[in-house]
Design a protein around this motif. Structure first.
Motif, short mmCIF file in Angstrom:
data_model
loop_
_atom_site.label_atom_id
_atom_site.label_comp_id
_atom_site.label_asym_id
_atom_site.label_seq_id
_atom_site.Cartn_x
_atom_site.Cartn_y
_atom_site.Cartn_z
N TYR A 111 0.84 -1.20 0.00
CA TYR A 111 0.00 0.00 0.00
C TYR A 111 0.87 1.26 0.00
O TYR A 111 0.61 2.22 -0.72
CB TYR A 111 -0.92 0.02 1.22
N GLU A 112 1.91 1.24 0.84
CA GLU A 112 2.80 2.39 0.93
C GLU A 112 3.48 2.68 -0.40
O GLU A 112 3.57 3.83 -0.84
CB GLU A 112 3.84 2.14 2.02
N ARG A 113 3.97 1.63 -1.06
CA ARG A 113 4.67 1.82 -2.33
C ARG A 113 3.74 2.29 -3.43
O ARG A 113 4.10 3.11 -4.27
CB ARG A 113 5.37 0.51 -2.72
N THR A 114 2.52 1.78 -3.44
CA THR A 114 1.55 2.21 -4.45
C THR A 114 1.18 3.67 -4.25
O THR A 114 1.13 4.45 -5.21
CB THR A 114 0.28 1.33 -4.37
N PHE A 115 0.94 4.06 -3.00
CA PHE A 115 0.62 5.46 -2.71
C PHE A 115 1.77 6.36 -3.14
O PHE A 115 1.57 7.41 -3.77
CB PHE A 115 0.35 5.63 -1.21
N ALA A 116 3.01 5.97 -2.82
CA ALA A 116 4.17 6.79 -3.15
C ALA A 116 4.34 6.92 -4.65
O ALA A 116 4.64 8.01 -5.17
CB ALA A 116 5.43 6.20 -2.52
N LEU A 117 4.16 5.80 -5.39
CA LEU A 117 4.34 5.84 -6.84
C LEU A 117 3.33 6.78 -7.49
O LEU A 117 3.70 7.60 -8.35
CB LEU A 117 4.20 4.43 -7.41
N ILE A 118 2.09 6.70 -7.07
CA ILE A 118 1.06 7.57 -7.65
C ILE A 118 1.35 9.03 -7.32
O ILE A 118 1.31 9.92 -8.18
CB ILE A 118 -0.35 7.18 -7.15
N THR A 119 1.67 9.30 -6.06
CA THR A 119 1.95 10.68 -5.63
C THR A 119 3.13 11.26 -6.40
O THR A 119 3.09 12.41 -6.85
CB THR A 119 2.23 10.72 -4.12
N GLN A 120 4.18 10.46 -6.55
CA GLN A 120 5.38 10.95 -7.22
C GLN A 120 5.13 11.21 -8.70
O GLN A 120 5.54 12.25 -9.24
CB GLN A 120 6.52 9.94 -7.06
N VAL A 121 4.45 10.30 -9.39
CA VAL A 121 4.26 10.49 -10.83
C VAL A 121 3.27 11.62 -11.10
O VAL A 121 3.43 12.39 -12.06
CB VAL A 121 3.83 9.17 -11.51
N VAL A 122 2.26 11.76 -10.26
CA VAL A 122 1.34 12.89 -10.41
C VAL A 122 2.08 14.20 -10.25
O VAL A 122 1.82 15.19 -10.95
CB VAL A 122 0.19 12.77 -9.38
N GLY A 123 3.08 14.21 -9.36
CA GLY A 123 3.85 15.42 -9.11
C GLY A 123 4.76 15.85 -10.24
O GLY A 123 5.38 16.92 -10.18
N ARG A 124 4.87 15.03 -11.31
CA ARG A 124 5.70 15.44 -12.46
C ARG A 124 4.99 16.52 -13.28
O ARG A 124 5.63 17.18 -14.11
CB ARG A 124 5.99 14.25 -13.38
N GLY A 125 3.69 16.70 -13.11
CA GLY A 125 2.94 17.65 -13.92
C GLY A 125 2.84 19.02 -13.30
O GLY A 125 2.90 19.18 -12.07
N GLY A 126 2.67 20.04 -14.14
CA GLY A 126 2.43 21.40 -13.68
C GLY A 126 3.58 22.03 -12.94
O GLY A 126 3.37 22.79 -12.00
N ARG A 127 4.82 21.78 -13.39
CA ARG A 127 5.99 22.30 -12.68
C ARG A 127 6.60 23.52 -13.37
O ARG A 127 7.60 24.06 -12.91
CB ARG A 127 7.06 21.19 -12.55
#
Length: 820
Positions: A655-671
């Motif tokens: 669960y922790e790794r899935t949450f982190a992966l989604i959060t990190q990849v979403v954070g690549r946008g809008g920078r």
């Protein structure tokens, strides 16, 4: 008269863990010198006295009685210690904390190019007494005399697989007919370059001589630069090496050899860069950490900053402050793919002070980086997990970027956790440790909340840019509406809008290949890898089936290997198929695929990411390697195609790794100033992990997950020691696992103090067979104390020395993965 005699405690390579210890050898007087600790030696080992490399751990003076029966050290391979005092401490720490052998630790501390090979040589002793030889020994000696030279003799004697031949060689050596010697060689010698400088006699005007116009050009450029590589002098002056040779012959200039690493370091010059401007939140973090850089007290912070909050700028400012204090810095990254952009950014400010360390470098490059750090030529190391062992002196700051990534935990001996090694080095140097991430590990965040670490937070993106808005696409509804593709209607529309605006998109699909399963229509069995209990993946690029675990490649079968049915169906969706379908849907789009199949070359990461950043591609799709740490200003759309399966990997951290992966990849946008948007496709839209990830609610996730772990007793509320047992026979592996449990019970019965343990297993691993080895595991919930580690070492040694485990491999992994 008594002569001083010395005994050396030596760690010997290739010693099995059950028998690994400091072996004692007699140090001959002619080899004795001070400061031998940390030097490598060649020693005879085992019943056959095989020549092996060892490392001297200590030397002690002794009397004549203590040396009886000891074997002698044959030679010393190093003129000075190859491991310094701190590295010896690290070696002992690794052995104590990770259940590895001495030489597992030594190999980790040294780059491969510096490790030694032992080559044994043989010679026939002239005029040796052969009267006492048996007929068989005499015939064998006659056979050896056919050798025309030492090389042929070595070839004849190296092959000692036959017990009878091995016995004959040993008896001839005992009889003094054959003698052996051992040479050591490094895997790669340090490359040197020829340098040029003006002689002292010429500079002091003691030497007077006439020179030609071309020779004067060489003199002028050496007067300007002092020292240059000879090739550079010839190139800059437009002269041949003969001109230089004449100057050297006349005593005007002098040649000398320099390690190429030093020459390369002198070639990098820091550029003029603008002053680092920090936001209020960035400045607050800097102001909190900077005073501790000037003390000699170890201190651990945890920087929790949302994606795009500008953590790298804070790192840059802290590195500059640390270097200005005369201290060195170690900056760790989770992925090799993140290294090029980090090095490029920091090189502009810090120039040749940087050394890069990671596994994609060649043997020579890794050695040169290591030598530059050891010689003090570089005081800022940037690298992945293995860089934590860089031989830096006077460390002031260790940074762990994206500290929540699983790549910081080693899966092979020694099975260390990078943050634990970093803590130990900070204690030695009195340094600051700064792990940082938008999604720290639950253990780190828990310790920060308990004031073990000092928590620092950056809750806003740099420049007050908003976080991407996240929309969830329910793939169940898409199926009900007749859409059986991997693209939701929402994602297709968003991709087309981005293309129309000239903006870039990133798509994450954490599965390689084209079809992930080839299944039989008759018996419904997938086509398994012959070496693993894992279905093979179809790759369209070569038309073959690939195993992503052991690397086996085989042709697509014409019939089912199980029932011989003739009809096979291809199922599943990987990055190769995604690339093809994108090309069909968006023929005008320029598509870049990034996965393990497209990044095999040394510079693939750097070239591909740079091309995407420069706008040469519209859509980048890939596996998790594209999901963290990358900064592309024109990316405004991120699509996460399928992460549902990652939730059920069988590991308590899934669960922790899935949450982190989604959060990190979403954070690549809008920078880059433009608003960002993310679309999360899932068949489980109501799952709390995906819901909180869509809301980017890290605090909410930690509350939920910590409550579950506390109830089920998982880290951070305990430690987990995973015992792995593997071998070629499943029956032997099962017996070995049961014997290990029996050894645990025996050892527990003699423990003076009660150990709090919960033991689960033994059971087969999720994937019961990988690369031809059957695998069982035992999970032990415990507290990682010195008492437990001592107990576990005793159990490992006892279990490893009994008959039932002779043909299996057993290891212990503290807080390792339990999912595969």
């Amino acid at each position: 008269m008594k002569f001083q005699q010395y005994i050396a405690a030596v760690a010997v390579e290739s010693a099995a863990y059950a028998f690994d210890k400091a072996f004692h050898y007699l140090l001959p007087a002619e080899l004795y010198r001070q400061h031998l600790e940390g030097c490598r030696v060649v020693v005879p080992f085992g019943r056959g006295n095989q020549k092996r490399v060892g490392l001297v751990l200590s030397v002690s003076e002794t009397d004549g009685e203590a040396v009886k029966g000891l074997k002698k050290i044959l030679s010393i391979a190093d003129s000075q210690p190859i491991l310094n005092e701190e590295q010896l401490l690290l070696m002992h720490w690794l052995k104590e904390n990770t259940f590895c052998s001495y030489y597992d630790a030594i190999r980790t501390l040294l780059p491969s190019a510096l490790q030694l090979r032992v080559q044994e040589h043989y010679a026939l002793v002239p005029d040796a007494d052969t009267s006492g030889l048996t007929q068989e020994e005499a015939q064998f000696l006659q056979y050896l005399r056919r050798a025309k030279n030492r090389k042929e003799l070595d070839t004849l004697l190296d092959d000692q697989e036959s017990p009878q031949k091995k016995k004959l060689v040993e008896s001839l050596m005992t009889a003094g007919v054959i003698r052996s010697s051992a040479d050591t060689s490094e895997r790669m010698k340090e490359k040197t370059v020829r340098m040029l400088r003006l002689s002292e006699r010429f500079l002091s005007q003691e030497l007077q001589c006439s020179v030609t116009v071309k020779q004067q050009q060489v003199i002028n450029i050496l007067q300007e630069y002092g020292v240059l590589e000879e090739k550079e002098v010839c190139y800059l002056c437009g002269v041949t090496s003969a001109v230089v040779q004449r100057l050297v012959k006349n005593g005007v200039a002098g040649r000398f050899e320099m390690q190429s690493s030093i020459a390369e370091a002198e070639g990098h010059v820091a550029q003029e860069t603008s002053e680092i401007r920090l936001s209020l939140q960035q400045q607050a973090v800097f102001d909190e950490v900077a005073p501790h850089l000037e003390t000699q007290e170890p201190k651990c912070f945890l920087l929790h900053g949302v994606t795009g909050s500008g953590k790298t700028s804070v790192f840059e400012a802290l590195i500059a402050r640390t270097l200005s204090l005369g201290k060195s810095v170690l900056m760790l990254l989770p992925e090799i793919g993140l290294t090029p952009q980090t090095v490029k950014r920091f090189s502009a400010r810090f120039g040749g002070r940087i050394a890069v360390m990671h596994s994609s470098l060649s043997l020579g490059e890794r050695r040169r980086s290591y030598e530059r750090v050891r010689n003090g030529q570089a005081d800022l190391v940037i690298g992945t997990r293995s860089a934590i062992f860089a031989p830096l002196q006077n460390i002031g700051l260790i940074i762990m970027d994206e500290e929540g990534e699983r790549s910081y935990k080693s899966d092979a001996a020694p099975r260390f956790d990078t943050i634990q090694v970093a803590k130990y080095r900070c204690r030695i140097h009195g340094a600051v440790l700064l792990p940082a991430s938008a999604t720290p590990t639950l253990e780190s965040y828990y310790f920060a909340k308990k004031n073990v670490y000092q928590l620092l937070e950056m809750t806003e993106r740099y420049g007050n840019a908003p976080l991407p808005t996240v929309e969830v696409a329910d793939m169940n509804e898409e199926r009900m509406q007749g859409n059986d593709t991997e693209f939701s209607t929402l994602l297709v529309q968003a991709l087309q809008e981005n293309l129309d605006r000239g903006e870039q998109s990133i798509l994450l699909l954490n599965r390689r290949g084209y079809h992930t399963i080839i299944s039989c229509c008759t018996c419904n069995q997938p086509v398994y890898c012959p070496n693993c209990s894992i279905p093979m993946t179809y790759h369209k690029s070569d038309g073959n089936l690939h195993c992503h675990y052991c690397g086996t490649v085989q042709r697509m079968p014409e019939s089912c290997p199980t029932c011989h049915g003739e009809h096979l169906r291809k199922m599943g969706f990987g990055t190769q198929r995604l690339e093809d379908e994108l090309a069909v849907r968006f023929p005008q789009a320029r598509i870049l695929r990034m996965d393990a199949d497209t990044t095999t070359s040394r510079f693939a990461y750097e070239k591909s990411f740079e091309a995407f950043k420069n706008g040469e591609y519209d859509i980048m799709l890939g596996t998790q390697m594209i999901g963290k740490g990358l900064d592309f200003p024109n990316v405004t759309l991120v699509g996460v195609l399928s992460v549902d399966r990652a939730l059920f990997s069988g590991d308590f951290r899934s669960y922790e790794r899935t949450f982190a992966l989604i959060t990190q990849v979403v954070g690549r946008g809008g920078r880059g100033g433009k608003p960002g948007r993310a679309i999360l496709q899932t068949f489980l839209p109501d799952h709390y992990v995906l819901r909180l990830a869509a809301q980017q609610d890290y605090l909410g996730f930690t509350r939920e997950e910590l409550a579950i772990r506390k109830r089920l007793l998982f880290p951070p509320f305990c430690d987990v020691c995973v015992i792995g047992i593997s071998g070629e026979s499943e029956a032997e592996v099962q017996v070995g696992a049961e014997k290990f449990v029996a050894c645990m019970k025996e050892e527990l019965a003699v423990q003076k103090e009660k150990l709090p343990l919960r033991v689960l297993g033994p059971v087969p691993c999720t994937y019961g067979k990988i690369n031809g080895k059957y695998r069982y595991r035992i999970i032990i919930k415990c507290k990682n104390t010195s008492q437990f580690r001592s107990f576990m070492r005793d159990v490992l040694k006892n279990a490893g020395s009994v008959r039932e485990t002779a043909r299996v491999h057993i290891y212990a992994d503290m807080n390792g993965s339990i999912g595969i």
